[in-house]
Enzyme design. Sequence first.
Site, short mmCIF file in Angstrom:
data_model
loop_
_atom_site.label_atom_id
_atom_site.label_comp_id
_atom_site.label_asym_id
_atom_site.label_seq_id
_atom_site.Cartn_x
_atom_site.Cartn_y
_atom_site.Cartn_z
NE ARG A 1 55.08 -22.87 36.93
CZ ARG A 1 53.93 -23.01 37.62
NH1 ARG A 1 52.83 -22.42 37.17
NH2 ARG A 1 53.88 -23.74 38.70
CG ASP B 1 51.66 -24.92 44.21
OD1 ASP B 1 50.78 -24.19 44.69
OD2 ASP B 1 51.72 -25.22 43.01
#
Length: 569
Positions: free
Chosen positions: A183, A469
Amino acid sequence: MGLGTYENYRRAPPDMMKFGYDAPEGVEIRGRYDGEFAAILDRDALKFVAGLQREFRSRIKYAMECREEAKRSFSEGASPGFDPATRYIREGEWTCAPVPPAVADRTVEITGPVGRKMIINALNSGAKVFMADFEDALSPSWENLMRGQVNLKDAVDGTITFHDKARNRVYKLNNQTAKLFVRPRGWHLPEAHILIDGEPATGCLVDFGLYFYHNHAAFRRTQGAGLGPFFYLPKMENSREAKIWNCVFEKAEKTAGIERGSIRATVLIETLPAVFQMNEILYELRDHSVGLNCGRWDYIFSYVKTFQAHRDRLLPDRVQVGMTQHFMKSYSDLLIWTCHRRGVHAMGGMAAQIPIRDDPEANNAALELVRKDKLREVRAGHDGTWAAHPGLVPVCMEVFSNNMGDTPNQIQSMKREDASAITEEDLLQRPRGSRSLDGLRLNTRVGIQYLAAWLTGAGSVPLYNLMEDAATAEISRVQNWQWLKYGAELDGDGLGVKVNNDLFGKVVEEEMCRIEREAGKEKFRRGMYKEACKIFARQCTAPTLDDFLTLNAYNNIVIHHPTGSSSRL
Ligand SMILES: CC(=O)SCCNC(=O)CCNC(=O)[C@H](O)C(C)(C)COP(=O)(O)OP(=O)(O)OC[C@H]1O[C@@H](n2cnc3c(N)ncnc32)[C@H](O)[C@@H]1OP(=O)(O)O
Ligand SMILES: O=CC(=O)O
Ligand SMILES: [Mg+2]
């Protein structure tokens, strides 16, 4: 002696000091020199990245201007919705390219940043896929990014090892490993250590370009059964952004001399505007698509961001905004119907719980929450899910296998035609719940600690037994901002207190004391908590909402070399 360290770089002859990396015309590398990084940043790889940047920069700039334009219109009262101009795509009968056999089974995908041990553990975890993350889970420092590229190349080559000296343990790959997806960063993030024609490169083109350039051949040979590499694409808001990715893929395939449609990507639907563009996004990427994924955390963040000017859209406490809220359920149901209609995977998302090592009872409770979340996903028709930690892979696998039987996915068996009736109102329904002082405190405590970790190089951390995150931290930030901006009433406490700057100031002060107590004086002193607090508090109280926490904080982790040279951001 090789030029492998900064000390060596400093001792290098003057021309090497200036031209540490062998960069092509118009490309300047301002990150620390390292021999291993230089093998990634070789002249031809940089030429490839520069070629992508030069070809696509004006389209990227335009796409970012369109985001601003959409933001203006939402702030003037408009709501996102389906685009009448693309009805023919939504209503037309078409499918994406067939799913490659190599990734037909994606029942459990583990995710994690691109650290060396993490990559080996993830590939060995028993999950079907590992999504190596340059995005939500990574603090995008030069060291993390370039070390990540080195690690991924070794992983694709199959040579990656890691020696944990403290534990005298050597890590290496098992015979059977998860399939690798990568990603790259979102379109909005620049890479300030690489200047192309005097401007910072686009972060995701650097991540994609370097990884693709160095790994496409080995990946197709060893992992993709002739196809690949595979990607996850984050944070898009409109199909025009997917179209740029499609063109990037085509250019990469052409340059590498591989067949069009070799690269495959799953798009995260993790912004509110994008939920109205799912067909359009798949359509743009139809030759390169392997599905969509419910990026639930960024999606919640995006709900607040999109409605930042709407005082009647205040979120309840963060813990109450789960997948069973009507707007979240509608989003995941619509995603499943859309993907299966177009012949690709409808991936579920991430439960935030992680194993709790020192408390079996709490651990069982956490696993039970994960189990419940995965059961909901598989029964709804998702083809697979995300796990944040290797300890969760068996639970997720068990739930999906028990409910899907021997089939690798549910693309054919769970069409979810019923979801075709989902409306704009369903997708935008206000989340229900209450707001509390504890919610404000938790947002503040988590936001500051996450940012402190991010500033020191850790992009995903365990906090209060949950995975945090960039996406989850964004929720904490924008929720505080929204409550402060509109003087939200904390109706869940029975006190009816309204959030204002005075209250927030006190909360910040008290939560910093608590953080210091929990971390211990020494760790607190050595950490970046005070800096994080300043950035977080400024963002929460800003008159206008900053687009991204990490974009605003990025200058704090940019280190140009030779040191002292100025940042051009
Ligand atoms: C919103 C989203 O975008 S979700 C996707 C992005 N977020 C992520 O990918 C988060 C991924 N998860 C993580 O980063 C980690 O699990 C954390 C930070 C939450 C917790 O990490 P830790 O504190 O190291 O966990 P813990 O100490 O329990 O780890 C035990 C072992 O599992 C490993 N491990 C933990 N998480 C992972 C992972 N995701 N992938 C691979 N290995 C992992 C650790 O390296 C450690 O290995 P070791 O025993 O060989 O030393
Ligand atoms: O990237 C995933 C998310 O939930 O955000
Ligand atoms: Mg995300």
